[in-house]
Design a protein around this motif. Structure first.
Motif, PDB file in Angstrom:
ATOM      1  N   UNK A 303       0.825  -1.219   0.000  1.00  0.00           N
ATOM      2  CA  UNK A 303       0.000   0.000   0.000  1.00  0.00           C
ATOM      3  C   UNK A 303       0.857   1.268   0.000  1.00  0.00           C
ATOM      4  N   UNK A 304       1.942   1.238   0.798  1.00  0.00           N
ATOM      5  CA  UNK A 304       2.842   2.408   0.783  1.00  0.00           C
ATOM      6  C   UNK A 304       3.466   2.548  -0.595  1.00  0.00           C
ATOM      7  N   UNK A 305       3.836   1.402  -1.190  1.00  0.00           N
ATOM      8  CA  UNK A 305       4.527   1.447  -2.495  1.00  0.00           C
ATOM      9  C   UNK A 305       3.592   1.922  -3.604  1.00  0.00           C
ATOM     10  N   UNK A 306       2.353   1.406  -3.629  1.00  0.00           N
ATOM     11  CA  UNK A 306       1.509   1.780  -4.772  1.00  0.00           C
ATOM     12  C   UNK A 306       1.085   3.246  -4.711  1.00  0.00           C
ATOM     13  N   UNK A 307       0.876   3.752  -3.499  1.00  0.00           N
ATOM     14  CA  UNK A 307       0.522   5.177  -3.452  1.00  0.00           C
ATOM     15  C   UNK A 307       1.728   6.080  -3.658  1.00  0.00           C
ATOM     16  N   UNK A 308       2.904   5.583  -3.244  1.00  0.00           N
ATOM     17  CA  UNK A 308       4.124   6.353  -3.533  1.00  0.00           C
ATOM     18  C   UNK A 308       4.346   6.417  -5.045  1.00  0.00           C
ATOM     19  N   UNK A 309       3.898   5.373  -5.721  1.00  0.00           N
ATOM     20  CA  UNK A 309       4.031   5.334  -7.182  1.00  0.00           C
ATOM     21  C   UNK A 309       3.266   6.450  -7.877  1.00  0.00           C
ATOM     22  N   UNK A 310       2.172   6.909  -7.258  1.00  0.00           N
ATOM     23  CA  UNK A 310       1.365   7.951  -7.917  1.00  0.00           C
ATOM     24  C   UNK A 310       2.132   9.272  -7.990  1.00  0.00           C
ATOM     25  N   UNK A 311       2.733   9.672  -6.866  1.00  0.00           N
ATOM     26  CA  UNK A 311       3.516  10.919  -6.860  1.00  0.00           C
ATOM     27  C   UNK A 311       4.740  10.775  -7.743  1.00  0.00           C
ATOM     28  N   UNK A 312       5.377   9.584  -7.667  1.00  0.00           N
ATOM     29  CA  UNK A 312       6.555   9.339  -8.492  1.00  0.00           C
ATOM     30  C   UNK A 312       6.221   9.436  -9.977  1.00  0.00           C
ATOM     31  N   UNK A 313       5.091   8.862 -10.348  1.00  0.00           N
ATOM     32  CA  UNK A 313       4.709   8.850 -11.770  1.00  0.00           C
ATOM     33  C   UNK A 313       4.432  10.250 -12.305  1.00  0.00           C
ATOM     34  N   UNK A 314       4.077  11.169 -11.400  1.00  0.00           N
ATOM     35  CA  UNK A 314       3.805  12.536 -11.852  1.00  0.00           C
ATOM     36  C   UNK A 314       5.105  13.296 -12.176  1.00  0.00           C
ATOM     37  N   UNK A 315       6.229  12.811 -11.652  1.00  0.00           N
ATOM     38  CA  UNK A 315       7.501  13.534 -11.879  1.00  0.00           C
ATOM     39  C   UNK A 315       7.866  13.573 -13.368  1.00  0.00           C
ATOM     40  N   UNK A 316       8.024  12.403 -14.039  1.00  0.00           N
ATOM     41  CA  UNK A 316       8.367  12.491 -15.470  1.00  0.00           C
ATOM     42  C   UNK A 316       7.223  13.056 -16.307  1.00  0.00           C
ATOM     43  N   UNK A 317       5.993  12.853 -15.831  1.00  0.00           N
ATOM     44  CA  UNK A 317       4.840  13.334 -16.606  1.00  0.00           C
ATOM     45  C   UNK A 317       4.870  14.849 -16.726  1.00  0.00           C
ATOM     46  N   UNK A 318       5.066  15.513 -15.590  1.00  0.00           N
ATOM     47  CA  UNK A 318       5.037  16.974 -15.618  1.00  0.00           C
ATOM     48  C   UNK A 318       6.383  17.588 -15.979  1.00  0.00           C
ATOM     49  N   UNK A 319       7.469  16.953 -15.545  1.00  0.00           N
ATOM     50  CA  UNK A 319       8.788  17.563 -15.783  1.00  0.00           C
ATOM     51  C   UNK A 319       9.296  17.317 -17.197  1.00  0.00           C
ATOM     52  N   UNK A 320       8.979  16.134 -17.741  1.00  0.00           N
ATOM     53  CA  UNK A 320       9.533  15.782 -19.052  1.00  0.00           C
ATOM     54  C   UNK A 320       8.474  15.612 -20.131  1.00  0.00           C
ATOM     55  N   UNK A 321       7.223  15.449 -19.698  1.00  0.00           N
ATOM     56  CA  UNK A 321       6.172  15.148 -20.681  1.00  0.00           C
ATOM     57  C   UNK A 321       6.192  13.692 -21.091  1.00  0.00           C
ATOM     58  N   UNK A 322       6.808  12.843 -20.258  1.00  0.00           N
ATOM     59  CA  UNK A 322       6.869  11.398 -20.513  1.00  0.00           C
ATOM     60  C   UNK A 322       6.070  10.725 -19.396  1.00  0.00           C
ATOM     61  N   UNK A 323       4.992  10.017 -19.717  1.00  0.00           N
ATOM     62  CA  UNK A 323       4.161   9.480 -18.637  1.00  0.00           C
ATOM     63  C   UNK A 323       4.848   8.412 -17.809  1.00  0.00           C
ATOM     64  N   UNK A 324       4.594   8.483 -16.505  1.00  0.00           N
ATOM     65  CA  UNK A 324       5.183   7.498 -15.606  1.00  0.00           C
ATOM     66  C   UNK A 324       4.329   6.252 -15.465  1.00  0.00           C
TER      67      UNK A 324
END
Lengths: 508, 171
Positions: A303-324
């Motif tokens: 549960x900690x890992x999958x929700x941490x994945x949501x914030x992590x996935x937003x990093x390349x999405x917003x910073x690079x335009x590459x979906x996480x």
């Protein structure tokens, strides 16, 4: 740090209307996450047409909130009826359901909620620190580096959750191919239109997303058999005791780091993060034998890992335009739909956007804890909604949502055809997420490739003059050959171990 | 090769569904490639080193190569003691095709009948088709949901639903 941007970003979200919409998204996310078959990707795709008239910041915030809450929501049904509402909650059911069977459903749900919040907040801290830094680096990227980065992002499809790496790659390539339909921007040539005028503008990704996430799943559900589930009735979410928290704190922190890192990797989603979180929790546990029989760390880890994945996935999405992840690919599509250019320029030109998304996701994490505490009994009842009503309702929303997007009946046909093709493709192992990633990244890939060709005067070898390109090409090769390399190393290790007269500890 | 590895090197047969998928993909690639040959030639000055055919052809080539590799993936996995479970081995049940037909009719009827009648029809027909026999909930659902969705989109989101026979209600 730009204080003005931070304050503007926060003020965009803390307005009463924004708070209400984010709260609605959180409730919707938990409901959708809890309902088996409905995924947060589908919900975000269905939400797209609703957000057309909204401020883009608020629209993306709603989707991000739904993404966070949907990831948590899956754990409710995973724990209570052993049916994960969403793929990221699969690992939660391994120990969550045995706990519920022992009469400790509230304890498992409480740990799931708290671990999710900690994982989510941790990843958001990383997001707010890493995204601007990554964007600053990406600002130096030229078209050739962007091409190499996008190629790397697509190559990661080989490793995403799915049974066949090759099928994932083919689906991604087909998605890129679909993105080339229409009039080529540089030359004005009609491509793959087959003389059909409506294809001149290309295939818009919003109805395609709705079709492949909602309609193909609807067709799959039409042949599902209703199974009587053993329902855990006495449910009241309980916050973890001091003892449970002490036992799980290392697991939660470890899984938060794992989930965030997995989320940041392009294309890797929360499902992979959850499974890795679970495996690592078991590997580091003092009582690994308890896993599978109701170990509380077995709930905290994934549960900690999958929700941490949501914030992590937003990093390349917003910073690079590459979906996480698959869901962030839809969020990326939403950014484009609202006329925004995802990537480093978005950060430079509208830094308040980043802070608004951060605030929205932070609020979503707090809200789903409150919503979970207050409404877990209610959410456990939503699984009683019959499939025979749920899916027709999904169809109605998909039908009208696809039309409402551009108020064009053609989009409804695109949605239907995408859904039908998606259903049969899914049966052959082609996942929707790789296709969507290819579709969304297709235009960026071709644009950066075309620009590179112009710069290089068609000399392909000049790609290798850039160290950044070389790095991404090497990573691309590594991710494509990863499964083969892994197998090769495994064999070498086995051969090496056979040379020892006794079993080595590595083999054990 | 004989010896210990004999079992793992035993001949493996290709899966028929993999061959069929590969064949379909190759056929798609062939059609798409043929289409690229029909595109008008672009002067070099306009193409600026990026002719409109090059990128799609690269993609088509990549898909074709991967399609050729597709049948071997399962063989290699099985040879290594694994298995490739992609699902969908069982035939799709007839209800899938009937559902697909109903939703296709709904999409076809949308511009003719208008949004509200189509939503009502599908909200009633689909539950019945999927075996629901509680008529009162079907009725409430079949009327309540489309009206709620219509109000949300027409009034809340200002979507123009003034098309088809029922469009007069919204004009």
């Amino acid at each position: 740090m730009d204080i003005d941007a931070i304050l503007t970003g926060i003020s965009l979200i803390v307005a009463p209307e924004s708070l209400l919409l984010i709260f609605v998204s959180v409730v919707l996310g938990v409901v959708v996450g809890a309902l088996p078959g409905l995924s947060s990707s589908m919900a975000v795709a269905l939400l797209l047409p609703f957000t057309i008239g909204l401020n883009p910041v608020l629209a993306i915030s709603m989707m991000a909130a739904l993404y966070c809450a949907g990831t948590f929501g899956g754990s409710i049904t995973a724990i209570l009826i052993n049916t994960p509402g969403a793929p990221p909650a699969v690992a939660t059911s391994f120990d969550g359901y045995p706990l519920a069977q022992r009469g400790e459903a509230g304890r498992a749900l409480g740990m799931a909620a708290v671990s999710s919040v900690i994982g989510g907040v941790f990843s958001l801290v990383v997001f707010i620190v890493a995204a601007p830094l990554l964007a600053k680096v990406a600002l130096k990227f030229r078209p050739q580096e962007y091409f190499a980065l996008t190629l790397f992002g697509l190559s990661m499809l080989a490793a995403i959750s799915g049974r066949s790496a090759l099928r994932n790659l083919i689906a991604g390539a087909l998605g890129v191919l679909v993105s080339t339909v229409g009039i080529a921007l540089v030359t004005g040539t009609e491509r793959f239109t087959f003389g059909i005028p409506v294809l001149y503008d290309g295939i818009d990704f919003v109805p395609v997303l709705i079709g492949i996430f909602a309609i193909s799943e609807l067709l799959g559900q039409s042949q599902a058999v209703d199974k009587a589930k053993e329902r855990i009735r006495s449910v009241a979410l309980r916050l973890p005791s001091r003892e449970d928290f002490r036992r799980c704190r290392a697991t939660i922190m470890r899984s938060s780091v794992i989930g965030t890192l997995i989320g940041i990797l392009p294309a890797e989603g929360t499902t992979v993060a959850a499974i890795m979180g679970y495996n690592e929790a078991r590997r580091w546990s003092k009582h690994p034998e308890e896993f599978g029989t109701g170990a509380i760390e077995g709930v905290a880890g994934p549960e900690a890992a999958n929700n941490a994945g949501t914030g992590g996935a937003m990093v390349p999405t917003l910073a690079l335009g590459i979906p996480g992840s698959g869901t962030t690919a839809i969020i990326l599509a939403a950014l484009m739909m609202h006329g925004l250019r995802p990537g480093p320029y978005l950060m430079r030109e509208t830094p308040e956007f980043l802070y608004a998304i951060f605030t929205a996701m932070l609020l979503a994490n707090v809200m789903f804890l409150v919503v979970g505490l207050a409404g877990v009994k209610l959410f456990s009842l939503i699984t009683l909604i019959p499939r025979t009503f749920l899916w027709p309702a999904v169809f109605v929303f998909a039908l009208i949502g696809a039309y409402a997007y551009r108020q064009n009946p053609l989009d409804v046909w695109v949605m239907l055809i995408s859904g039908l093709v998606g259903f049969f493709a899914l049966r052959q192992g082609f996942g929707p997420a790789p296709f969507v990633m290819g579709l969304v990244l297709g235009s960026l890939l071709e644009k950066s490739w075309s620009q590179s060709m112009i710069i290089f005067d068609s000399n392909w070898l000049r790609f290798f003059e850039s160290p950044i390109c070389n790095l991404f090409f090497a990573l691309t090769l590594l991710s494509l050959a990863g499964p083969l390399i892994g197998k090769g190393l495994g064999r070498i290790a086995q051969v090496g171990m056979r040379a020892f007269p006794r079993r080595s500890t590595l083999e054990e | 090769m004989a010896g210990g590895g004999g079992a793992s090197f035993a001949p493996h047969r290709f899966d028929r569904s993999d061959l069929a998928v590969a064949a379909v993909l190759l056929a798609i690639c062939a059609v798409l490639y043929w289409d690229t040959t029909r595109w008008p030639a672009v002067p070099e000055t306009l193409a600026q080193n990026a002719p409109p055919t090059t990128f799609p052809r690269l993609l088509i080539g990549s898909v074709a190569i991967m399609a050729l590799m597709l049948p071997f993936e399962r063989v290699m996995k099985e040879r290594n003691g694994g298995s490739l479970l992609i699902g969908g081995q069982a035939r799709a049940r007839p209800i899938v095709f009937v559902t697909a037909a109903v939703i296709t009719l709904a999409v076809y009827g949308l511009p003719i009948l208008g949004a509200l009648p189509v939503m009502i029809a599908t909200s009633v027909l689909l539950p019945l088709l999927w075996g629901e026999r509680r008529y009162l909930p079907i009725l409430l659902f079949g009327v309540g949901l489309p009206i709620a969705v219509t109000l949300l989109f027409a009034l809340g989101l200002k979507v123009n639903l003034g098309f088809g026979w029922a469009g007069a209600l919204f004009r």
